[in-house]
Design an enzyme around this catalytic site. Structure first.
Site, PDB file in Angstrom:
ATOM      1  N   LYS A 162      32.312 -83.252  34.884  1.00  0.00           N
ATOM      2  CA  LYS A 162      32.853 -82.432  33.796  1.00  0.00           C
ATOM      3  C   LYS A 162      33.758 -81.320  34.327  1.00  0.00           C
ATOM      4  O   LYS A 162      33.628 -80.880  35.479  1.00  0.00           O
ATOM      5  CB  LYS A 162      31.709 -81.846  32.973  1.00  0.00           C
ATOM      6  CG  LYS A 162      30.806 -80.922  33.773  1.00  0.00           C
ATOM      7  CD  LYS A 162      29.517 -80.557  33.020  1.00  0.00           C
ATOM      8  CE  LYS A 162      29.764 -79.658  31.836  1.00  0.00           C
ATOM      9  NZ  LYS A 162      28.488 -79.105  31.294  1.00  0.00           N
ATOM     10  N   SER A 237      27.717 -79.430  26.560  1.00  0.00           N
ATOM     11  CA  SER A 237      29.103 -79.317  26.980  1.00  0.00           C
ATOM     12  C   SER A 237      29.581 -80.474  27.848  1.00  0.00           C
ATOM     13  O   SER A 237      30.778 -80.609  28.101  1.00  0.00           O
ATOM     14  CB  SER A 237      29.293 -78.006  27.742  1.00  0.00           C
ATOM     15  OG  SER A 237      28.486 -77.982  28.909  1.00  0.00           O
ATOM     16  N   SER A 261      23.060 -79.268  27.713  1.00  0.00           N
ATOM     17  CA  SER A 261      24.417 -79.775  27.927  1.00  0.00           C
ATOM     18  C   SER A 261      24.505 -81.075  28.710  1.00  0.00           C
ATOM     19  O   SER A 261      25.567 -81.678  28.781  1.00  0.00           O
ATOM     20  CB  SER A 261      25.267 -78.712  28.643  1.00  0.00           C
ATOM     21  OG  SER A 261      25.523 -77.641  27.771  1.00  0.00           O
TER      22      SER A 261
END
Length: 561
Positions: A162, A237, A261
Site C-alpha cells: 500500500k 486503508s 486497515s
C-alpha cells in the site's frame, strides 16, 4: 428533662433523620431508576432511528448505483491462480521462471486497473531486471534448492504493498495531496525483509487519505472499486491492496492496520489478512508514524494473501528477530483448541446490526467445528464490546497534542479543519470530505488525561484481562470482521462507527486474522475474524488454513484457460 426522656428525644430525632435519609435515598434511587429508564428509552429510540435512517440511505444508494456494477475480467493465465508459496517453489525448481511469473501479473494488473483503480504506482522495468537476476542466480547452481528455500523463500515472486509503506523509489503519499510527488528514499523495514527473502516489489496500491478511513479514496489517486461489484467499496486503508489481490493481479502483499486497515479490506475483497500481535513487526517506514509507544502497539504491518498457506511464512519473515516470540514452527492441532464465538458487539451505539448472511456464516463455522472436527464451541458475550468505538477513540489519544488534523498537515502543521470544510464546499480544498469530518470527530472525543479518558483506558485494560483469561494459550474467538458486507461507495459516511468491530482488537493488542468465506446473497465476499491471545498468532493462522479447506477461501474470478 430526665435522662430517659433525653434519650427518647434524641432517639426520636435520630429516627426522624434516618427516616428522612431513607426517604431521600429512596427518592434518589427512584430518580436514578427514572433517569436510567429514560436513558434506556432514548437509546432504544436512537437505535430505531439509526436503523431506519441507514435502511433508507441504503435504498437511496442502491437506487443511485443500481443492482450490480461491473465485475473483474476472467483469468486466462493459470499462473495467476497460484499461491506465492507455490510460485516460489516452482521458480526454485525451474518449472517456472521469475520473468514468466512477473510478466503474468504485470499483464493482469494492466488489464484490471482501468476498471478497479487499485494500483497507483509501478516499477515494472526495475522489477523485470530483478526477476532476470533471480533466474540467473537459480540457474548458476550457487545454491541448492533447499538452501534457496531456507535463505530466500520467496525468491523471484512479485509483491505489492500500500501507498503508506515505503518502497525505495516509489511514491510514498499516503493519499495526501501535499505528498503527491514524494518518493521513498529507502524501503520500510518490513519490505526490506521481504526483499531479503527474495520477493520483488512491483506495484503500489491505493489507500484512504492518511490511512484513517475505511474507504480507499483520496485527492491524489481517486477511488478504488470492488472487483466483485464496482459499485461497492474496497475498504481502507489497505483497500487497493485487498483489491489487487482479489482480482488476481498480485500474488501477495503487505498491509498495515491501526483500526482494521488490513482486516476490513481483506473482508470486503474476500482474501486473508492478518494483524499481528503488538510490537512484533516493525512500523518503521510507514507514513504517518504513531505519535507514541502506545499507538505503536495498536499499529501493525501484516500479510495480505489469497491463500492461507502464505500467511505463516510471510509473518515469519517480516517479524524479523522477533519471530521466535510467535513460535510459528510449533505445530497446532486445531482439534485441541478452545473455540469461542460472539455474533455481535451486543448493540454498540450507531453501529449497524450484523447482516444475517454473516451470522449464518458464523453458524456454518460452528457447525463445521462441532460436527466435522468434534470440538466444543462456546458462545460468549463480552459486554464491553458494546463500547468498542469509545474505547478505540479514547485509547488512541496521546499527550503530544497532535491529532488527526496534524496528520492532514503532513505531520508538519495542524490544518484549520473548519476553513478546509468551507473550501471543500467550493471545490477549493485538497482534502477529502471524510478526512475533514474525521478530524472534527477526533476533536470531539475525550482528551488525553481527562477523567473519561482514564475511565475508558481502565475499561480497555479490564476487557484485555477478561479476554486473556478466556483465551489462555490455546483459545480463539470467532467474531465478525465487520457488521455488513461491502457497502456502496460513500455509504460508510452514514455508518462511520462500523469499524469498531476491528478497531477494538487494535487497542487490545491481540492478533487477528480475517478469513474469507465465499460470496453472500449480494454477490460480494463474506468473512469472519479469528482473535487469539498475545503472541499466539499461529492459532489464528491454523484456523485460517482449516476454514479455507472447509469453505474454499478466496473466491477466484471467472477462469477461461
Amino acid at each position: 428533662m430526665t435522662e430517659t426522656n433525653a434519650f427518647t428525644s434524641n432517639h426520636e430525632r435520630s429516627s426522624k433523620k434516618s427516616s428522612r435519609r431513607s426517604s431521600s435515598s429512596r427518592s434518589k434511587r427512584s430518580s436514578s431508576k427514572r433517569k436510567g429508564s429514560g436513558s434506556s428509552f432514548l437509546r432504544i429510540v436512537e437505535s430505531l432511528f439509526f436503523r431506519f435512517y441507514t435502511m433508507v440511505a441504503r435504498l437511496i444508494f442502491k437506487f443511485i448505483y443500481g443492482e450490480k456494477g461491473q465485475s473483474m475480467p476472467a483469468i486466462t493465465d493459470p499462473i495467476l491462480l497460484e499461491s506465492a508459496t507455490s510460485l516460489a517453489s516452482k521458480i526454485r525448481k525451474q518449472e517456472l521462471t521469475s520473468v514468466q511469473v512477473l510478466e503474468a501479473f504485470i499483464r493482469r494488473a494492466k488489464e484490471v486497473n482501468p476498471l478497479l483503480n487499485c494500483m497507483v504506482d509501478e516499477r515494472f522495468d526495475d522489477a523485470m531486471k530483478e526477476a532476470k537476476e533471480a533466474d540467473e542466480l537459480i540457474k548458476s547452481g550457487q545454491y541448492t534448492e533447499e538452501e534457496l528455500a531456507k535463505q530466500k523463500p520467496f525468491l523471484g515472486v512479485p509483491i505489492s504493498t500500500k501507498d503508506c509503506i515505503a518502497v525505495k523509489g516509489m511514491l510514498h503519499t499516503s493519499g495526501l495531496y501535499e505528498r503527491r510527488n514524494h518518493r521513498a528514499s529507502e524501503d520500510a523495514d518490513a519490505m526490506a525483509l521481504m526483499r531479503k527473502a527474495g520477493a520483488i516489489p512491483f506495484a503500489l496500491t491505493n489507500v484512504s487519505e492518511v490511512c484513517m478511513w475505511w474507504e480507499s479514496n483520496n485527492t491524489v489517486h481517486g477511488r478504488s472499486r470492488n472487483p466483485y461489484d464496482t459499485n461497492r467499496i474496497v475498504g481502507g486503508s489497505s483497500g487497493g491492496e485487498g483489491c489487487i489481490q482479489a482480482a488476481a493481479a498480485s500474488p501477495f502483499g503487505l498491509g498495515s492496520d491501526i483500526g482494521g486497515s488490513i482486516r476490513m479490506p481483506s473482508f470486503f475483497n474476500g482474501i486473508f489478512g492478518h494483524k499481528p500481535s503488538k510490537f512484533i513487526v516493525s512500523n518503521m517506514g510507514q507514513f504517518p508514524l504513531p505519535n507514541c509507544e502506545e499507538q505503536h502497539s495498536f499499529l501493525g504491518i501484516g500479510p495480505m494473501v489469497r491463500h492461507a498457506e502464505d500467511l505463516k511464512p510471510m509473518l515469519k519473515i517480516i517479524a524479523g528477530e522477533k519471530a521466535s516470540q510467535l513460535k510459528l514452527d510449533e505445530p497446532v492441532d486445531v482439534q485441541k483448541l478452545k473455540f469461542f464465538y460472539q455474533e455481535t458487539d451486543g448493540g454498540g451505539r450507531l453501529v449497524s446490526p450484523v447482516d444475517s448472511d454473516l451470522i449464518d456464516a458464523i453458524h456454518r463455522i460452528v457447525d463445521h467445528l462441532q460436527t466435522k472436527l468434534k470440538v466444543p464451541v462456546e458462545q460468549v458475550q463480552l459486554p464491553a464490546f458494546r463500547q468498542s468505538a469509545s474505547l478505540w477513540f479514547a485509547n488512541m489519544k496521546d499527550d503530544t497534542g497532535h491529532a488527526f488534523d496534524y496528520q492532514l498537515g503532513n505531520c508538519k502543521r495542524t490544518i484549520n479543519t473548519k476553513l478546509e470544510l468551507v473550501k471543500w464546499i467550493f471545490g477549493a480544498s485538497k482534502h477529502t470530505l471524510i478526512a475533514l469530518l474525521t478530524a472534527l470527530l477526533d476533536k470531539s472525543q475525550p482528551q488525553h488525561g481527562s477523567s473519561k479518558y482514564h475511565y475508558l483506558v481502565k475499561k480497555r485494560n479490564d476487557l484485555r484481562d477478561e479476554m486473556q483469561q478466556l483465551l489462555g494459550d490455546n483459545g480463539v474467538l470467532i467474531y465478525p470482521t465487520h457488521p455488513t458486507v461491502a457497502p456502496y461507495h460513500n455509504e460508510p459516511i452514514i455508518r462511520p462507527i462500523n469499524f469498531s468491530y476491528t478497531g477494538i482488537v487494535n487497542v487490545l493488542g491481540f492478533p487477528a486474522t480475517n478469513i474469507p468465506l465465499g460470496l453472500g446473497s449480494e454477490g460480494v465476499p463474506l468473512g469472519v475474524q479469528v482473535i487469539a491471545n498475545f503472541n499466539q498468532d499461529r492459532l489464528c493462522l491454523a484456523v485460517a488454513e482449516e476454514l479455507e479447506k472447509a469453505f474454499g477461501g478466496w473466491k477466484r474470478p471467472e477462469v477461461r484457460i
